[in-house]
Design a protein around this motif. Structure first.
Motif, PDB file in Angstrom:
ATOM      1  N   SER A   3     -18.479 -14.217 -13.801  1.00  0.00           N
ATOM      2  CA  SER A   3     -17.639 -15.231 -14.448  1.00  0.00           C
ATOM      3  C   SER A   3     -17.654 -16.574 -13.712  1.00  0.00           C
ATOM      4  CB  SER A   3     -16.207 -14.735 -14.603  1.00  0.00           C
ATOM      5  OG  SER A   3     -15.633 -14.485 -13.337  1.00  0.00           O
ATOM      6  N   ASN A   4     -17.690 -16.566 -12.383  1.00  0.00           N
ATOM      7  CA  ASN A   4     -17.731 -17.830 -11.635  1.00  0.00           C
ATOM      8  C   ASN A   4     -19.028 -18.585 -11.903  1.00  0.00           C
ATOM      9  OD1 ASN A   4     -15.207 -17.451 -10.500  1.00  0.00           O
ATOM     10  ND2 ASN A   4     -16.014 -16.481  -8.669  1.00  0.00           N
ATOM     11  N   LYS A   5     -20.139 -17.855 -11.946  1.00  0.00           N
ATOM     12  CA  LYS A   5     -21.422 -18.499 -12.235  1.00  0.00           C
ATOM     13  C   LYS A   5     -21.460 -19.014 -13.663  1.00  0.00           C
ATOM     14  CE  LYS A   5     -24.217 -16.158  -8.780  1.00  0.00           C
ATOM     15  NZ  LYS A   5     -25.396 -15.329  -8.516  1.00  0.00           N
ATOM     16  N   LYS A   6     -20.857 -18.269 -14.590  1.00  0.00           N
ATOM     17  CA  LYS A   6     -20.810 -18.697 -15.993  1.00  0.00           C
ATOM     18  C   LYS A   6     -19.990 -19.977 -16.132  1.00  0.00           C
ATOM     19  CE  LYS A   6     -21.185 -18.360 -20.483  1.00  0.00           C
ATOM     20  NZ  LYS A   6     -22.018 -19.401 -21.043  1.00  0.00           N
ATOM     21  N   ILE A   7     -18.887 -20.063 -15.409  1.00  0.00           N
ATOM     22  CA  ILE A   7     -18.057 -21.277 -15.445  1.00  0.00           C
ATOM     23  C   ILE A   7     -18.864 -22.462 -14.936  1.00  0.00           C
ATOM     24  CG2 ILE A   7     -16.052 -22.414 -14.380  1.00  0.00           C
ATOM     25  CD1 ILE A   7     -14.662 -19.620 -14.511  1.00  0.00           C
ATOM     26  N   LEU A   8     -19.560 -22.290 -13.830  1.00  0.00           N
ATOM     27  CA  LEU A   8     -20.380 -23.361 -13.276  1.00  0.00           C
ATOM     28  C   LEU A   8     -21.514 -23.713 -14.232  1.00  0.00           C
ATOM     29  CD1 LEU A   8     -21.112 -25.357 -11.077  1.00  0.00           C
ATOM     30  CD2 LEU A   8     -22.276 -23.495  -9.863  1.00  0.00           C
ATOM     31  N   TYR A   9     -22.140 -22.710 -14.819  1.00  0.00           N
ATOM     32  CA  TYR A   9     -23.203 -22.931 -15.803  1.00  0.00           C
ATOM     33  C   TYR A   9     -22.688 -23.825 -16.929  1.00  0.00           C
ATOM     34  CZ  TYR A   9     -26.777 -21.845 -19.317  1.00  0.00           C
ATOM     35  OH  TYR A   9     -27.762 -21.933 -20.267  1.00  0.00           O
ATOM     36  N   ASP A  10     -21.532 -23.458 -17.491  1.00  0.00           N
ATOM     37  CA  ASP A  10     -20.955 -24.228 -18.599  1.00  0.00           C
ATOM     38  C   ASP A  10     -20.622 -25.657 -18.181  1.00  0.00           C
ATOM     39  OD1 ASP A  10     -21.188 -21.991 -20.220  1.00  0.00           O
ATOM     40  OD2 ASP A  10     -19.083 -21.401 -19.988  1.00  0.00           O
ATOM     41  N   LYS A  11     -20.077 -25.820 -16.965  1.00  0.00           N
ATOM     42  CA  LYS A  11     -19.761 -27.165 -16.465  1.00  0.00           C
ATOM     43  C   LYS A  11     -21.023 -28.011 -16.340  1.00  0.00           C
ATOM     44  CE  LYS A  11     -15.713 -26.457 -13.481  1.00  0.00           C
ATOM     45  NZ  LYS A  11     -15.279 -26.567 -12.078  1.00  0.00           N
ATOM     46  N   LEU A  12     -22.056 -27.436 -15.708  1.00  0.00           N
ATOM     47  CA  LEU A  12     -23.304 -28.182 -15.517  1.00  0.00           C
ATOM     48  C   LEU A  12     -23.952 -28.535 -16.849  1.00  0.00           C
ATOM     49  CD1 LEU A  12     -24.875 -26.334 -12.469  1.00  0.00           C
ATOM     50  CD2 LEU A  12     -24.222 -28.740 -12.560  1.00  0.00           C
ATOM     51  N   GLU A  13     -23.961 -27.591 -17.756  1.00  0.00           N
ATOM     52  CA  GLU A  13     -24.556 -27.845 -19.072  1.00  0.00           C
ATOM     53  C   GLU A  13     -23.838 -28.986 -19.783  1.00  0.00           C
ATOM     54  OE1 GLU A  13     -26.326 -24.977 -22.452  1.00  0.00           O
ATOM     55  OE2 GLU A  13     -24.180 -24.695 -22.051  1.00  0.00           O
ATOM     56  N   LYS A  14     -22.511 -28.968 -19.756  1.00  0.00           N
ATOM     57  CA  LYS A  14     -21.720 -30.016 -20.401  1.00  0.00           C
ATOM     58  C   LYS A  14     -21.979 -31.379 -19.758  1.00  0.00           C
ATOM     59  CE  LYS A  14     -17.028 -31.382 -21.511  1.00  0.00           C
ATOM     60  NZ  LYS A  14     -15.610 -31.141 -21.292  1.00  0.00           N
ATOM     61  N   VAL A  15     -21.977 -31.406 -18.424  1.00  0.00           N
ATOM     62  CA  VAL A  15     -22.209 -32.654 -17.698  1.00  0.00           C
ATOM     63  C   VAL A  15     -23.582 -33.231 -18.050  1.00  0.00           C
ATOM     64  CG1 VAL A  15     -22.708 -33.525 -15.370  1.00  0.00           C
ATOM     65  CG2 VAL A  15     -20.619 -32.257 -15.799  1.00  0.00           C
ATOM     66  N   ILE A  16     -24.596 -32.389 -18.047  1.00  0.00           N
ATOM     67  CA  ILE A  16     -25.953 -32.856 -18.323  1.00  0.00           C
ATOM     68  C   ILE A  16     -26.087 -33.340 -19.758  1.00  0.00           C
ATOM     69  CG2 ILE A  16     -28.354 -32.111 -18.548  1.00  0.00           C
ATOM     70  CD1 ILE A  16     -27.771 -30.254 -16.106  1.00  0.00           C
ATOM     71  N   ILE A  17     -25.567 -32.585 -20.701  1.00  0.00           N
ATOM     72  CA  ILE A  17     -25.662 -32.973 -22.117  1.00  0.00           C
ATOM     73  C   ILE A  17     -24.955 -34.301 -22.365  1.00  0.00           C
ATOM     74  CG2 ILE A  17     -24.852 -32.349 -24.430  1.00  0.00           C
ATOM     75  CD1 ILE A  17     -25.583 -29.424 -23.677  1.00  0.00           C
ATOM     76  N   ASN A  18     -23.877 -34.557 -21.623  1.00  0.00           N
ATOM     77  CA  ASN A  18     -23.109 -35.795 -21.805  1.00  0.00           C
ATOM     78  C   ASN A  18     -23.595 -36.935 -20.910  1.00  0.00           C
ATOM     79  OD1 ASN A  18     -21.326 -34.852 -23.804  1.00  0.00           O
ATOM     80  ND2 ASN A  18     -20.141 -33.789 -22.263  1.00  0.00           N
ATOM     81  N   TYR A  19     -24.754 -36.758 -20.279  1.00  0.00           N
ATOM     82  CA  TYR A  19     -25.356 -37.789 -19.425  1.00  0.00           C
ATOM     83  C   TYR A  19     -24.453 -38.169 -18.255  1.00  0.00           C
ATOM     84  CZ  TYR A  19     -29.027 -38.442 -22.878  1.00  0.00           C
ATOM     85  OH  TYR A  19     -30.092 -38.241 -23.715  1.00  0.00           O
ATOM     86  N   GLU A  20     -23.641 -37.250 -17.799  1.00  0.00           N
ATOM     87  CA  GLU A  20     -22.822 -37.490 -16.619  1.00  0.00           C
ATOM     88  C   GLU A  20     -23.618 -37.049 -15.392  1.00  0.00           C
ATOM     89  OE1 GLU A  20     -19.137 -35.446 -17.312  1.00  0.00           O
ATOM     90  OE2 GLU A  20     -18.907 -36.375 -19.278  1.00  0.00           O
TER      91      GLU A  20
END
Length: 90
Positions: A3-20
């Motif tokens: 679950s911790n890795k999944k949370i980080l995965y989701d955060k990174l994916e969102k950041v990258i998709i939003n050009y952050e």
């Protein structure tokens, strides 16, 4: 993936998709491996060309800064070109 890795995965994916370029992470997070997984799972992300991670922060939480990204305008142009080429191939 736990679950911790999944949370980080989701955060990174969102950041990258939003050009952050920054994301908050907990100390000891395996950001580099998770980033590799995110990029491998999303081949349409073309604006992260040579990713490097710089960690800044305190005792429990850190901020991961993603270097090697292209700004939104350039990324949009690259994405449009990729879609156009894919349509030509199909």
């Amino acid at each position: 993936m736990n679950s911790n890795k999944k949370i980080l995965y989701d955060k990174l994916e969102k950041v990258i998709i939003n050009y952050e370029t920054t994301v908050d992470v907990t100390l000891g997070s395996d950001v580099a491996n998770i980033l590799g997984t995110v990029l491998g799972d999303n081949p349409d992300i073309v604006h992260v060309t040579n990713p490097k991670i710089v960690m800044v922060g305190g005792l429990l939480f850190q901020k991961a800064s993603l270097l090697g990204t292209i700004n939104r305008r350039q990324g949009t142009v690259m994405e449009d070109e990729l879609k156009k080429k894919a349509e030509e191939i199909v």
